[in-house]
Motif scaffolding. Structure first.
Motif, PDB file in Angstrom:
ATOM      1  N   GLY A  35       0.815  -1.215   0.000  1.00 54.54           N
ATOM      2  CA  GLY A  35       0.000   0.000   0.000  1.00 54.54           C
ATOM      3  C   GLY A  35       0.845   1.260   0.000  1.00 54.54           C
ATOM      4  N   LEU A  36       1.911   1.260   0.801  1.00 58.07           N
ATOM      5  CA  LEU A  36       2.804   2.424   0.823  1.00 58.07           C
ATOM      6  C   LEU A  36       3.505   2.613  -0.523  1.00 58.07           C
ATOM      7  CD1 LEU A  36       4.404   2.113   4.378  1.00 58.07           C
ATOM      8  CD2 LEU A  36       2.780   3.849   3.588  1.00 58.07           C
ATOM      9  N   ALA A  37       3.915   1.512  -1.138  1.00 54.24           N
ATOM     10  CA  ALA A  37       4.552   1.611  -2.451  1.00 54.24           C
ATOM     11  C   ALA A  37       3.558   2.107  -3.498  1.00 54.24           C
ATOM     12  CB  ALA A  37       5.135   0.261  -2.867  1.00 54.24           C
ATOM     13  N   GLY A  38       2.323   1.643  -3.416  1.00 53.56           N
ATOM     14  CA  GLY A  38       1.294   2.124  -4.339  1.00 53.56           C
ATOM     15  C   GLY A  38       1.015   3.604  -4.149  1.00 53.56           C
ATOM     16  N   LEU A  39       0.949   4.038  -2.899  1.00 57.62           N
ATOM     17  CA  LEU A  39       0.738   5.458  -2.615  1.00 57.62           C
ATOM     18  C   LEU A  39       1.928   6.283  -3.108  1.00 57.62           C
ATOM     19  CD1 LEU A  39      -0.892   7.744  -1.336  1.00 57.62           C
ATOM     20  CD2 LEU A  39       0.196   7.173   0.853  1.00 57.62           C
ATOM     21  N   GLY A  40       3.129   5.779  -2.875  1.00 61.05           N
ATOM     22  CA  GLY A  40       4.316   6.481  -3.363  1.00 61.05           C
ATOM     23  C   GLY A  40       4.343   6.576  -4.879  1.00 61.05           C
ATOM     24  N   SER A  41       3.925   5.519  -5.545  1.00 56.37           N
ATOM     25  CA  SER A  41       3.869   5.537  -7.003  1.00 56.37           C
ATOM     26  C   SER A  41       2.808   6.522  -7.498  1.00 56.37           C
ATOM     27  CB  SER A  41       3.577   4.132  -7.523  1.00 56.37           C
ATOM     28  OG  SER A  41       3.669   4.092  -8.914  1.00 56.37           O
ATOM     29  N   TYR A  42       1.690   6.570  -6.803  1.00 53.84           N
ATOM     30  CA  TYR A  42       0.653   7.543  -7.157  1.00 53.84           C
ATOM     31  C   TYR A  42       1.175   8.968  -6.975  1.00 53.84           C
ATOM     32  CZ  TYR A  42      -3.505  10.407  -6.912  1.00 53.84           C
ATOM     33  OH  TYR A  42      -4.419  11.402  -7.117  1.00 53.84           O
ATOM     34  N   GLN A  43       1.886   9.206  -5.873  1.00 54.25           N
ATOM     35  CA  GLN A  43       2.448  10.536  -5.647  1.00 54.25           C
ATOM     36  C   GLN A  43       3.430  10.910  -6.754  1.00 54.25           C
ATOM     37  OE1 GLN A  43       4.086  10.242  -1.691  1.00 54.25           O
ATOM     38  NE2 GLN A  43       2.208  11.028  -0.747  1.00 54.25           N
ATOM     39  N   LEU A  44       4.206   9.935  -7.212  1.00 55.43           N
ATOM     40  CA  LEU A  44       5.125  10.195  -8.323  1.00 55.43           C
ATOM     41  C   LEU A  44       4.377  10.553  -9.598  1.00 55.43           C
ATOM     42  CD1 LEU A  44       7.948   7.534  -8.080  1.00 55.43           C
ATOM     43  CD2 LEU A  44       8.226   9.987  -8.215  1.00 55.43           C
ATOM     44  N   SER A  45       3.230   9.928  -9.811  1.00 56.48           N
ATOM     45  CA  SER A  45       2.470  10.231 -11.021  1.00 56.48           C
ATOM     46  C   SER A  45       1.880  11.636 -10.966  1.00 56.48           C
ATOM     47  CB  SER A  45       1.367   9.197 -11.247  1.00 56.48           C
ATOM     48  OG  SER A  45       0.355   9.319 -10.276  1.00 56.48           O
ATOM     49  N   GLN A  46       1.702  12.167  -9.769  1.00 56.64           N
ATOM     50  CA  GLN A  46       1.179  13.520  -9.617  1.00 56.64           C
ATOM     51  C   GLN A  46       2.285  14.569  -9.636  1.00 56.64           C
ATOM     52  OE1 GLN A  46      -2.219  13.962  -9.621  1.00 56.64           O
ATOM     53  NE2 GLN A  46      -2.076  11.771 -10.043  1.00 56.64           N
ATOM     54  N   ASP A  47       3.426  14.244  -9.037  1.00 55.53           N
ATOM     55  CA  ASP A  47       4.549  15.176  -8.957  1.00 55.53           C
ATOM     56  C   ASP A  47       5.850  14.377  -9.011  1.00 55.53           C
ATOM     57  OD1 ASP A  47       6.371  17.182  -8.461  1.00 55.53           O
ATOM     58  OD2 ASP A  47       5.770  17.483  -6.372  1.00 55.53           O
ATOM     59  N   PHE A  76       8.053   6.684  -1.709  1.00 58.25           N
ATOM     60  CA  PHE A  76       8.376   5.514  -2.516  1.00 58.25           C
ATOM     61  C   PHE A  76       9.822   5.075  -2.284  1.00 58.25           C
ATOM     62  CE2 PHE A  76       8.022   3.625  -7.039  1.00 58.25           C
ATOM     63  CZ  PHE A  76       7.604   2.425  -6.516  1.00 58.25           C
ATOM     64  N   LEU A  77      10.716   6.033  -2.171  1.00 56.52           N
ATOM     65  CA  LEU A  77      12.125   5.723  -1.949  1.00 56.52           C
ATOM     66  C   LEU A  77      12.346   5.083  -0.577  1.00 56.52           C
ATOM     67  CD1 LEU A  77      14.961   5.952  -3.169  1.00 56.52           C
ATOM     68  CD2 LEU A  77      15.146   8.188  -2.076  1.00 56.52           C
ATOM     69  N   VAL A  78      11.721   5.621   0.448  1.00 55.97           N
ATOM     70  CA  VAL A  78      11.870   5.063   1.798  1.00 55.97           C
ATOM     71  C   VAL A  78      11.251   3.669   1.871  1.00 55.97           C
ATOM     72  CG1 VAL A  78      11.104   5.336   4.198  1.00 55.97           C
ATOM     73  CG2 VAL A  78      12.078   7.273   2.974  1.00 55.97           C
ATOM     74  N   THR A  79      10.090   3.491   1.253  1.00 57.46           N
ATOM     75  CA  THR A  79       9.426   2.184   1.271  1.00 57.46           C
ATOM     76  C   THR A  79      10.271   1.128   0.568  1.00 57.46           C
ATOM     77  OG1 THR A  79       7.255   3.240   1.301  1.00 57.46           O
ATOM     78  CG2 THR A  79       7.337   0.943   0.611  1.00 57.46           C
ATOM     79  N   SER A  80      10.716   1.426  -0.644  1.00 57.00           N
ATOM     80  CA  SER A  80      11.498   0.428  -1.380  1.00 57.00           C
ATOM     81  C   SER A  80      12.878   0.237  -0.752  1.00 57.00           C
ATOM     82  CB  SER A  80      11.608   0.804  -2.860  1.00 57.00           C
ATOM     83  OG  SER A  80      12.128   2.089  -3.026  1.00 57.00           O
ATOM     84  N   GLY A  81      13.456   1.280  -0.194  1.00 56.53           N
ATOM     85  CA  GLY A  81      14.741   1.144   0.484  1.00 56.53           C
ATOM     86  C   GLY A  81      14.643   0.297   1.739  1.00 56.53           C
ATOM     87  N   THR A  82      13.577   0.496   2.495  1.00 55.92           N
ATOM     88  CA  THR A  82      13.360  -0.309   3.699  1.00 55.92           C
ATOM     89  C   THR A  82      13.172  -1.779   3.342  1.00 55.92           C
ATOM     90  OG1 THR A  82      12.357   1.572   4.828  1.00 55.92           O
ATOM     91  CG2 THR A  82      11.875  -0.614   5.720  1.00 55.92           C
ATOM     92  N   LEU A  83      12.361  -2.033   2.324  1.00 52.59           N
ATOM     93  CA  LEU A  83      12.157  -3.423   1.900  1.00 52.59           C
ATOM     94  C   LEU A  83      13.442  -4.033   1.354  1.00 52.59           C
ATOM     95  CD1 LEU A  83       8.662  -3.739   0.216  1.00 52.59           C
ATOM     96  CD2 LEU A  83       9.559  -5.000   2.156  1.00 52.59           C
ATOM     97  N   ALA A  84      14.227  -3.250   0.633  1.00 51.43           N
ATOM     98  CA  ALA A  84      15.499  -3.770   0.115  1.00 51.43           C
ATOM     99  C   ALA A  84      16.403  -4.183   1.273  1.00 51.43           C
ATOM    100  CB  ALA A  84      16.190  -2.725  -0.754  1.00 51.43           C
TER     101      ALA A  84
END
Length: 114
Positions: free
Chosen positions: A47-59, A66-74
């Motif tokens: 959900g956080l990654a989806g929200l981050g991706s949506y935010q990227l599509s807006q700005d 998105f960076l913090v979510t994917s970095g944490t998972l990595a």
């Protein structure tokens, strides 16, 4: 009337696919092993990654969630992969997360911020 920002760029579709991969991994972990923590973590991070991706599509400059979510998972899944040496699911998610971090980093560094 809101201005049409045009179609989403491929990075965002890649981000939505990544979010779906993470969420579906949690669902599969629950279905196969009955792991409630896998379900909760998969849905939360997906959900956080989806929200981050949506935010990227807006700005396109709004990369932080998105960076913090994917970095944490990595980091988390990378450690699990290192300790278990099992590609599924830790290696897959760690690799996909690392690719997203690199992709976000490259796109952030290549675009001048105002």
């Amino acid at each position: 009337m809101p201005k049409d920002s045009g179609p989403l760029v491929p990075l965002h579709w890649l981000g939505f696919g990544y979010a779906a991969l993470v969420a579906s991994g949690g669902i599969i972990g629950y279905a196969k092993a009955g792991s409630v923590p896998s379900l909760a973590a998969g849905l939360l991070f997906g959900g956080l990654a989806g929200l981050g991706s949506y935010q990227l599509s807006q700005d396109p400059k709004n990369i932080w969630l998105f960076l913090v979510t994917s970095g944490t998972l990595a980091g988390i899944m990378g450690m699990r992969f290192y300790n278990s040496r099992k590609f599924m699911p830790a290696g897959l998610i760690a690799g996909a997360s690392l690719l997203m971090v690199v992709k976000l980093g490259i796109s952030a560094l290549s675009k001048p911020h105002q």
